[in-house]
Design a protein around this motif. Structure first.
Motif, PDB file in Angstrom:
ATOM      1  N   LYS A  54       0.972  -1.015  -0.195  1.00 46.08           N
ATOM      2  CA  LYS A  54       0.388  -0.026  -0.094  1.00 46.08           C
ATOM      3  C   LYS A  54       0.556   1.191  -0.026  1.00 46.08           C
ATOM      4  O   LYS A  54       0.451   2.010  -0.127  1.00 46.08           O
ATOM      5  CB  LYS A  54      -1.148  -0.305   1.077  1.00 46.08           C
ATOM      6  N   TYR A  55       2.574   1.565   0.047  1.00 45.38           N
ATOM      7  CA  TYR A  55       2.774   1.842   0.547  1.00 45.38           C
ATOM      8  C   TYR A  55       3.125   3.134  -1.598  1.00 45.38           C
ATOM      9  O   TYR A  55       3.364   4.243  -1.217  1.00 45.38           O
ATOM     10  CB  TYR A  55       4.889   1.274   0.360  1.00 45.38           C
ATOM     11  N   TRP A  56       2.530   2.346  -2.722  1.00 41.69           N
ATOM     12  CA  TRP A  56       3.017   2.974  -3.941  1.00 41.69           C
ATOM     13  C   TRP A  56       1.455   3.548  -3.668  1.00 41.69           C
ATOM     14  O   TRP A  56       0.544   1.970  -4.376  1.00 41.69           O
ATOM     15  CB  TRP A  56       3.420   2.103  -4.650  1.00 41.69           C
ATOM     16  N   ASP A  57       0.396   3.720  -4.766  1.00 43.76           N
ATOM     17  CA  ASP A  57      -0.428   3.880  -5.080  1.00 43.76           C
ATOM     18  C   ASP A  57      -0.743   3.448  -6.437  1.00 43.76           C
ATOM     19  O   ASP A  57      -1.794   2.737  -6.428  1.00 43.76           O
ATOM     20  CB  ASP A  57      -0.991   5.238  -5.228  1.00 43.76           C
ATOM     21  N   GLU A  58       0.020   3.458  -7.535  1.00 41.66           N
ATOM     22  CA  GLU A  58      -0.049   2.519  -8.280  1.00 41.66           C
ATOM     23  C   GLU A  58       1.171   1.975  -8.793  1.00 41.66           C
ATOM     24  O   GLU A  58       2.864   1.727  -8.188  1.00 41.66           O
ATOM     25  CB  GLU A  58      -0.404   3.488  -9.619  1.00 41.66           C
ATOM     26  N   HIS A  59       1.203   0.356  -9.309  1.00 39.94           N
ATOM     27  CA  HIS A  59       2.164   0.237 -10.006  1.00 39.94           C
ATOM     28  C   HIS A  59       1.799  -0.615 -11.144  1.00 39.94           C
ATOM     29  O   HIS A  59       0.486  -1.257 -10.877  1.00 39.94           O
ATOM     30  CB  HIS A  59       2.908  -1.256  -8.321  1.00 39.94           C
ATOM     31  N   LYS A  60       2.447  -0.966 -11.862  1.00 46.59           N
ATOM     32  CA  LYS A  60       2.104  -1.585 -13.312  1.00 46.59           C
ATOM     33  C   LYS A  60       3.466  -2.530 -14.058  1.00 46.59           C
ATOM     34  O   LYS A  60       4.282  -1.672 -14.283  1.00 46.59           O
ATOM     35  CB  LYS A  60       1.374  -1.145 -13.643  1.00 46.59           C
ATOM     36  N   VAL A  61       3.326  -3.621 -13.893  1.00 45.13           N
ATOM     37  CA  VAL A  61       4.436  -4.267 -14.848  1.00 45.13           C
ATOM     38  C   VAL A  61       4.082  -3.548 -15.958  1.00 45.13           C
ATOM     39  O   VAL A  61       3.391  -4.326 -17.104  1.00 45.13           O
ATOM     40  CB  VAL A  61       4.025  -6.310 -14.788  1.00 45.13           C
ATOM     41  N   GLU A  62       4.763  -3.672 -16.967  1.00 41.59           N
ATOM     42  CA  GLU A  62       5.296  -2.477 -17.944  1.00 41.59           C
ATOM     43  C   GLU A  62       5.616  -3.549 -18.969  1.00 41.59           C
ATOM     44  O   GLU A  62       4.917  -3.420 -20.187  1.00 41.59           O
ATOM     45  CB  GLU A  62       6.183  -1.222 -18.391  1.00 41.59           C
TER      46      GLU A  62
END
Length: 222
Positions: free
Chosen positions: A111-119
């Motif tokens: 939850k530390y990161w608002d968004e994460h995405k495997v590009e």
């Protein structure tokens, strides 16, 4: 109407000669084709990583995020995952106001990161370390942080200067020779060398990116 009976086809011997010639030519060209294919795969991965770093820093400059990260996750020598993450302004402010939390370049997806995405997942691409690592950027460069093996990068002489902010990408066959990661091959006669093809992405704390290719003796700007 009488047809012309003087029609000749190929003899078996002639066909065998043609097949033999085609086989020889193909055998001669195959190594060059495979070398080109491998170089292209590593180069495309290098360009993708460079674009990802540029893109997340553009998001920071536009104010879409206050803090961003590129995470690199090796999966053996045959695959590498690249992930981008971002923290919004409100979340960033909350972290700064909470004495129990600090701005870090956390690797885990929490939850530390608002968004994460495997590009992207780059097949047949190895990097110069074997554990998840990351680099993070902020708008003013004050929160330029690294985690994992990127944090302990050794200085490389690139364009005549010692640099520590980089990522090396190479072919799996080269990584396997040097402990399953891109590295100098001490078995080379004379001066140790990186295997070819090997590429390098160099960045600054402000997200400026340059790409280099290993010539066999030095890193050349692309």
């Amino acid at each position: 109407m009488q047809q012309n009976q003087d029609i000749k086809g190929f003899t078996i011997l002639e066909l065998l000669v043609v097949i033999a010639i085609v086989a020889v030519v193909s055998a001669m060209g195959f190594p060059n084709f495979m070398s080109w294919k491998t170089d292209r795969e590593i180069r495309l991965a290098t360009e993708k990583v460079s674009s990802m770093i540029t893109n997340i820093n553009t998001q920071v400059k536009r104010g879409n995020f206050l803090y961003v990260q590129l995470q690199i996750s090796p999966n053996g020598v045959n695959e590498t995952n690249f992930t981008t993450k971002g923290i919004y302004q409100d979340t960033y402010s909350n972290i700064l106001n909470d004495s129990n939390i600090k701005i870090e370049c956390k690797i885990e997806n929490s939850k530390y990161w608002d968004e994460h995405k495997v590009e992207t997942t780059s097949k047949s691409v190895a990097v110069h370390f074997d554990v998840d690592s990351s680099v993070c950027f902020s708008k003013d460069g004050s929160k330029f942080l690294k985690e994992g093996k990127l944090k302990s990068n050794i200085n490389l002489k690139i364009a005549g200067e010692e640099k520590a902010d980089y990522l090396i990408l190479c072919a799996p066959r080269n990584a396997e020779k040097t402990g399953n990661k891109c590295a100098l091959d001490p078995r080379k006669v004379g001066k140790p060398s990186y295997g070819k093809p090997s590429y390098l992405v160099l960045w600054t704390r402000f997200g400026t990116v340059k790409k280099y290719k290993w010539s066999g003796s030095d890193w050349n700007l692309q």
